[in-house]
Scaffold this active site. Structure first.
Site: not given
Length: 280
Positions: A54-56, A233
């Site tokens: 998972a990213t931002t 991403a």
């Protein structure tokens, strides 16, 4: 007969005894193998090609409390593992938590954190302070250090409305963490994940103390849009699939999640503004 039950079907005595206000401590004594950080892992880097990331995530303090937003993309190497994952949740009635890193471990940690806070309230008949909640989360991150050293790191972002604050405009607070369990209070805004560099740069130019919640919503979606523009991403607003960032607030009235119709309207406004003045 299920494991741990006697012939009457009742759970073990430990489940009936008054114990610690920490659910994690209780679980470590009754069933430690269920804790994320206690599971054996194969040697070497376990994360390569086997786990979604998972990213931002962004968090913004505003006049009414605090806001947290997250993009919806999860990646596995150079592939998109999921387009509509959710990374931002209500931790309890007045706080929010988001995560970046190994998605499976991160979602499990958040669920455990939610139970931890609920368990404390039931045992103590009171709510933990905001700093206490952040410290409980830090201990969970610390317990995952072994997995983090093998590439399965989880880094949360925690924010909430401090019911003990002297004034409402000071009640929105944000806490960041490192993989070793260090906890740090941030001022105004913060971001974690692979797109955090670009999201912070976006917030740095637009944020000002005392902004309204509506202004913070637009800032958060703009920051995630900017992050998606430069970080593969991070997923931006997807108008074709109706996938938009998760936006939640914590105020004196509690936590609230914005509906897709609300976030879509803001996303469309941002895209229209960028279309009038596109940048290379």
């Amino acid at each position: 007969m299920p494991s741990g039950l006697d012939h009457s079907g009742r759970p073990p005595a430990a489940f009936h005894a008054a114990g610690s206000s920490s659910f994690t401590e209780f679980l470590s004594s009754v069933a430690p193998e269920l804790l994320p950080g206690r599971r054996p892992l194969p040697p070497g880097m376990a994360a390569e090609g086997v786990s979604a990331h998972a990213t931002t995530i962004v968090a913004i303090a505003c006049a009414d409390g605090v806001l947290m937003g997250g993009d919806r993309r999860a990646t596995m190497g150079n592939l998109i593992a999921q387009r509509d994952i959710e990374k931002v949740f209500a931790a309890d009635a007045y706080s929010l938590v988001g995560m970046a890193g190994t998605a499976g471990f991160g979602l499990e940690m958040i669920r455990l954190f939610q139970v931890e806070l609920e368990h404390y309230e039931k045992i103590e008949s009171s709510m933990l302070s905001l700093e206490g909640k952040a410290n409980r989360l830090a201990s969970m991150v610390r317990n995952n250090l072994g997995a983090a050293m093998q590439g399965l790191a989880v880094v949360p972002l925690f924010a909430g409305f401090d019911v003990d604050a002297k004034s409402v405009d000071k009640a929105g607070r944000i806490f960041s963490f490192d993989v070793a369990g260090g906890v740090y209070e941030e001022r105004g805004y913060d971001s974690i994940g692979s797109g955090s560099l670009f999201a912070k740069s976006s917030l740095k130019k637009r944020y000002r103390p005392g902004i309204t919640t509506d202004e913070a919503v637009k800032l958060a979606i703009e920051a995630l849009y900017d992050a998606a523009d430069d970080d593969t991403a991070t997923g931006g607003p997807d108008l074709l699939r109706n996938i938009f960032p998760v936006i939640m607030t914590a105020t004196v009235e509690g936590t609230r999640r914005y509906g897709d119709d609300e976030t879509r309207a803001v996303a469309e406004q941002i895209i229209a503004e960028r279309s009038e003045n596109p940048t290379p």
